[in-house]
Write a protein that holds these residues in place. Structure first.
Motif, short mmCIF file in Angstrom:
data_model
loop_
_atom_site.label_atom_id
_atom_site.label_comp_id
_atom_site.label_asym_id
_atom_site.label_seq_id
_atom_site.Cartn_x
_atom_site.Cartn_y
_atom_site.Cartn_z
N ASP A 1 34.66 44.06 48.80
CA ASP A 1 34.09 43.01 47.97
C ASP A 1 33.00 43.61 47.10
O ASP A 1 32.38 44.62 47.45
CB ASP A 1 33.49 41.89 48.82
N GLU B 1 27.56 28.80 46.86
CA GLU B 1 28.87 29.37 46.55
C GLU B 1 29.41 28.76 45.27
O GLU B 1 29.21 27.57 45.00
CB GLU B 1 29.85 29.14 47.71
N ILE C 1 37.31 34.61 40.78
CA ILE C 1 36.60 35.11 41.97
C ILE C 1 35.80 33.97 42.59
O ILE C 1 35.58 32.91 41.99
CB ILE C 1 35.63 36.25 41.62
N SER C 2 35.39 34.21 43.84
CA SER C 2 34.39 33.35 44.47
C SER C 2 33.10 34.15 44.57
O SER C 2 33.12 35.36 44.77
CB SER C 2 34.84 32.92 45.87
N VAL D 1 27.74 38.27 46.73
CA VAL D 1 29.01 38.81 47.19
C VAL D 1 30.10 38.25 46.29
O VAL D 1 30.28 37.03 46.21
CB VAL D 1 29.28 38.45 48.67
N ARG E 1 34.10 38.13 45.37
CA ARG E 1 35.34 38.32 46.12
C ARG E 1 36.51 37.73 45.35
O ARG E 1 36.44 36.61 44.82
CB ARG E 1 35.22 37.62 47.48
N HIS E 2 37.59 38.52 45.25
CA HIS E 2 38.83 37.99 44.68
C HIS E 2 39.29 36.80 45.53
O HIS E 2 39.16 36.79 46.76
CB HIS E 2 39.92 39.05 44.69
N THR E 3 39.87 35.81 44.86
CA THR E 3 40.32 34.63 45.59
C THR E 3 41.56 34.90 46.43
O THR E 3 41.84 34.19 47.38
CB THR E 3 40.62 33.48 44.61
N GLU F 1 43.79 37.73 48.81
CA GLU F 1 43.65 38.97 49.58
C GLU F 1 44.37 40.11 48.88
O GLU F 1 43.91 41.25 48.90
CB GLU F 1 44.23 38.75 50.98
N ARG G 1 42.22 41.57 46.31
CA ARG G 1 41.12 42.35 46.91
C ARG G 1 41.59 43.76 47.24
O ARG G 1 40.93 44.75 46.92
CB ARG G 1 40.61 41.68 48.18
N ARG H 1 40.53 47.38 45.43
CA ARG H 1 40.00 48.51 46.19
C ARG H 1 40.80 49.77 45.90
O ARG H 1 40.24 50.85 45.67
CB ARG H 1 40.07 48.18 47.69
#
Length: 593
Positions: A42, A107, A127-128, A146, A148-150, A152, A155, A159
């Motif tokens: 993340d 959030e 993203i969140s 933080v 984070r892609h919504t 997985e 994400r 990476r």
């Protein structure tokens, strides 16, 4: 994943700089925290209470589409453009006044409007965002965000994308990514006013540290220097690791004067740094090469090579030196010529050299073609025709021009034999001989043998030698001339008048033609001195029984002036450009292999 080592980790440094006070026993050190944050999937950004960035991990940069990430000191709202679902800019409210109540956690769902740099498609990314408040008692110290892609899958993809485009040690863009970003910049240049500077940096003392203190120390030195250099960057600048101890830095929208100030800042920052490892201290320095990048710049790979050449020139002069590309042009030419060396060998082996011819006409006989000069070209791997000015200098420098000469001799004698067998009798041809071939004691015998095997009448063959090569190999040149003239060949002294010793040696060289250097012919209508030079050379040659040929006859007016002067022959674009040898139909003579 980077192996954690306390001695090693302290050189990552961003959190160390942002949080200098030691933590209580049992808490994670800043260096260890930075290593851990660098490996999570993340994006993590730490800001002060006003929303100014203190630290961002690599994935934060990946999410926003920046190769360098979010740099410390910048305001997050300026560096991370966020949109809500309707496309309206989203305010995270990170600038809080004294006494203002701030929630401990918030959030958001947001979209990042990406910058569209190398490897980035420019499309908004959903993203969140989790915003956590950092408090010391009741006082707000800053925020931890933080990102984070919504999904997985995104994400994991993010990476993997970061690992493939960045150096695992320094976390900077790797060479491939840097070169791609540079090429994209070149492709997007909108006009001549856009100007950038490319720097190539070599770490002085790196090898000493590696050899004496070990690879871990060398790695730590590179990590520390990457941090120092990163802190000197401006918004939009790009730093990458492009070699074991080499960095490249692209200064966007930067003039030469601005670049000089930045280079001074880089050198001072590195000079102030003392690298401590165990009981040893080292003071590293930089060798820097620079090259301008504008709308007329060559491809990215060539720009990097040019900057590297300049860096090598700086390194050769000692530590802490800077060289701009113009200072190392000779080094670049040498590198280019060494590249041509292998290509010339391949062209000979693959029969990719080509013969052209240009007519030489008799001015006193209504421009009748007297003979043709043979010229050599190369066919590139892509089919394009390569000018001799690009590859023949390399052939001469590296001593393989005699291989080219021998190839030309075989091919033109074969062609002349085909002309003879077709029943037309064939034209006469002038063949250029290099100084290296002229100095080869076996070359004359080679030519005579090829003449005999091809069955070509020697009277159809003329050899052109430059006065410089003849003078430098006078004894061998005389032997070559006497042997071939005895067989029936003729000789021309090329580029006559360019050298200072022309007249002194002319009487020793038994030639049949003088080719008046084109630099005098080209401007003789406008320059009385050039005109007088041409007239003098022609007059001198006539007194010695030598015919004259004027090069670079490019207009009808020049041709008429030369004819009126009494010059015998001329060649140039005013008559015809060089062209491929025309094909000859007919049986191949049995005397030619």
């Amino acid at each position: 994943m980077t192996e954690f080592d306390p001695q090693h980790a302290r050189y990552h440094g961003q959190l160390d700089n942002a949080e200098p006070d030691p933590l209580p026993e049992g808490q994670l050190s800043a260096a260890a925290a930075e290593l851990a944050l660098g490996e999570v999937a993340d994006g993590v950004v730490i800001t002060d209470r006003h929303g100014r960035i203190r630290y961002s991990n690599p994935l934060a940069g990946e999410l926003c589409g920046s190769l360098m990430g979010l740099l410390p000191g910048q305001l997050l709202k300026e560096s991370l453009p966020l949109l809500d679902e309707t496309g309206v800019p989203l305010d995270l409210s990170l600038e809080c006044g004294d006494g203002e109540e701030v929630p401990s956690r918030r959030e958001f769902q947001a979209y990042i409007s990406r910058e569209g740099e190398a490897g980035v498609d420019g499309a908004p990314v959903e993203i969140s965002i989790q915003v956590n408040s950092l408090k010391e008692g009741v006082n707000l110290e800053g925020f931890v965000l933080v990102l984070r892609h919504t999904s997985e899958a995104r994400r994991i993809s993010s990476r993997l994308s970061w690992h493939s485009s960045h150096d695992a040690l320094t976390r900077l863009p790797n060479r491939q990514t840097f070169e791609h970003a540079l090429q994209q910049l070149l492709s997007s240049n909108t006009g001549p006013r856009q100007h950038h500077i490319l720097l190539y940096l070599d770490v002085y003392q790196f090898k000493v540290v590696n050899d004496t203190l070990g690879y871990s120390a060398g790695d730590a030195l590179l990590i520390a220097l990457a941090g120092i250099l990163t802190r000197c960057l401006g918004k939009g600048d790009l730093l990458g690791r492009v070699g074991s101890d080499e960095f490249a830095l692209l200064l966007r929208d930067c003039t030469l004067e601005e670049a000089k100030r930045i280079v001074t800042r880089l050198r001072e920052a590195v000079n102030e740094f003392v690298f401590e490892w165990e009981s040893s201290e080292t003071r590293p320095a930089l060798s820097i090469g620079a090259v301008s990048v504008d709308a007329h710049a060559p491809p990215a790979s060539q720009l990097l090579a040019s900057a590297n050449d300049a860096c090598s020139a700086a390194r050769d002069q000692g530590r802490n030196r800077v060289k701009f590309f113009g200072d190392s042009r000779k080094a670049l030419e040498k590198r280019r010529e060494s590249t041509w060396l292998a290509e010339i060998h391949a062209a000979i082996r693959e029969d990719r050299l080509m013969l052209y011819r240009q007519p030489v006409v008799a001015l006193q006989e209504k421009n009748r073609v007297h003979h043709y000069e043979v010229l050599v070209r190369m066919r590139g791997r892509d089919g394009d025709v390569i000018s001799p000015g690009l590859f023949l200098p390399a052939a001469e420098r590296y001593g393989i021009i005699d291989d080219v000469d021998r190839w030309v001799i075989r091919k033109i004698f074969h062609y002349m034999a085909l002309e003879q067998s077709s029943g037309s009798g064939g034209f006469h041809y002038a063949i250029n001989i290099s100084g290296i071939s002229l100095g080869d004691e076996y070359f004359a015998d080679f030519v005579l043998r090829e003449l005999t095997e091809a069955g070509v009448a020697p009277s159809r063959v003329q050899f052109e030698i430059t006065e410089t090569s003849a003078i430098n190999n006078l004894d061998r040149a005389l032997m070559f001339i006497h042997k071939l003239r005895a067989a029936g060949c003729s000789f021309a002294l090329d580029d006559f008048g360019r050298g200072a010793s022309s007249l002194a040696y002319l009487r020793q060289l038994p030639v049949d033609y003088l080719k008046i250097d084109g630099s005098f012919v080209r401007n003789m209508l406008e320059d009385e001195i050039d005109s007088a030079m041409v007239s003098t050379v022609d007059h001198l040659a006539k007194r010695m029984g030598i015919s004259t040929i004027a090069e670079f006859a490019e207009t009808p007016e020049l041709l008429e002036k030369l004819r009126m002067m009494g010059v015998d022959y001329a060649q140039g674009f005013g008559i015809a450009a060089a062209a491929c040898l025309p094909e000859i139909s007919g049986p191949r003579p049995s005397s030619v292999n």
